[in-house]
Design a protein around this motif. Sequence first.
Motif, PDB file in Angstrom:
ATOM      1  N   GLU A  10     -21.158  93.066 125.104  1.00 52.83           N
ATOM      2  CA  GLU A  10     -20.309  92.737 123.963  1.00 52.83           C
ATOM      3  C   GLU A  10     -18.832  92.634 124.305  1.00 52.83           C
ATOM      4  O   GLU A  10     -18.044  92.183 123.482  1.00 52.83           O
ATOM      5  N   HIS A  11     -18.414  93.019 125.510  1.00 54.59           N
ATOM      6  CA  HIS A  11     -16.993  92.971 125.852  1.00 54.59           C
ATOM      7  C   HIS A  11     -16.577  91.629 126.473  1.00 54.59           C
ATOM      8  O   HIS A  11     -15.427  91.471 126.868  1.00 54.59           O
ATOM      9  N   LEU A  12     -17.479  90.661 126.523  1.00 56.00           N
ATOM     10  CA  LEU A  12     -17.157  89.363 127.107  1.00 56.00           C
ATOM     11  C   LEU A  12     -16.477  88.445 126.100  1.00 56.00           C
ATOM     12  O   LEU A  12     -16.620  88.610 124.887  1.00 56.00           O
ATOM     13  N   ILE A  13     -15.743  87.457 126.620  1.00 57.18           N
ATOM     14  CA  ILE A  13     -15.071  86.455 125.808  1.00 57.18           C
ATOM     15  C   ILE A  13     -15.472  85.079 126.315  1.00 57.18           C
ATOM     16  O   ILE A  13     -15.360  84.800 127.511  1.00 57.18           O
TER      17      ILE A  13
ATOM     18  N   ALA B 246     -13.089  90.958 128.731  1.00 57.31           N
ATOM     19  CA  ALA B 246     -11.865  91.218 127.983  1.00 57.31           C
ATOM     20  C   ALA B 246     -10.966  92.098 128.840  1.00 57.31           C
ATOM     21  O   ALA B 246     -11.447  92.970 129.569  1.00 57.31           O
ATOM     22  N   PRO B 247      -9.668  91.883 128.782  1.00 64.15           N
ATOM     23  CA  PRO B 247      -8.762  92.733 129.568  1.00 64.15           C
ATOM     24  C   PRO B 247      -8.841  94.176 129.108  1.00 64.15           C
ATOM     25  O   PRO B 247      -8.995  94.449 127.920  1.00 64.15           O
ATOM     26  N   TYR B 248      -8.743  95.070 130.062  1.00 63.42           N
ATOM     27  CA  TYR B 248      -8.792  96.510 129.770  1.00 63.42           C
ATOM     28  C   TYR B 248      -7.491  96.917 129.093  1.00 63.42           C
ATOM     29  O   TYR B 248      -6.420  96.531 129.522  1.00 63.42           O
ATOM     30  N   GLN B 249      -7.590  97.692 128.026  1.00 66.98           N
ATOM     31  CA  GLN B 249      -6.405  98.187 127.335  1.00 66.98           C
ATOM     32  C   GLN B 249      -6.471  99.699 127.245  1.00 66.98           C
ATOM     33  O   GLN B 249      -7.469 100.246 126.788  1.00 66.98           O
TER      34      GLN B 249
END
Length: 64
Positions: free
Chosen positions: A8-11, A57-60
Amino acid sequence: MTDRPLPEHLILTVGADRFFMFEASTMGYNDNTHLWSLDHDLGWSESDMHYATLSEAPYQESGT
């Protein structure tokens, strides 16, 4: 369609448009078909060419 469910963290980026995997509905025998419902017209026309990428997605870091 993919050969397995995607994290789910893909864009998904297509041209200038971004689609977050966590916003997609999944269906199919193995939940391997991803579908986005759009609330606006992307403005694409027949014969337009758009390049697609699938990325993380970039890590924040949290601000705590």
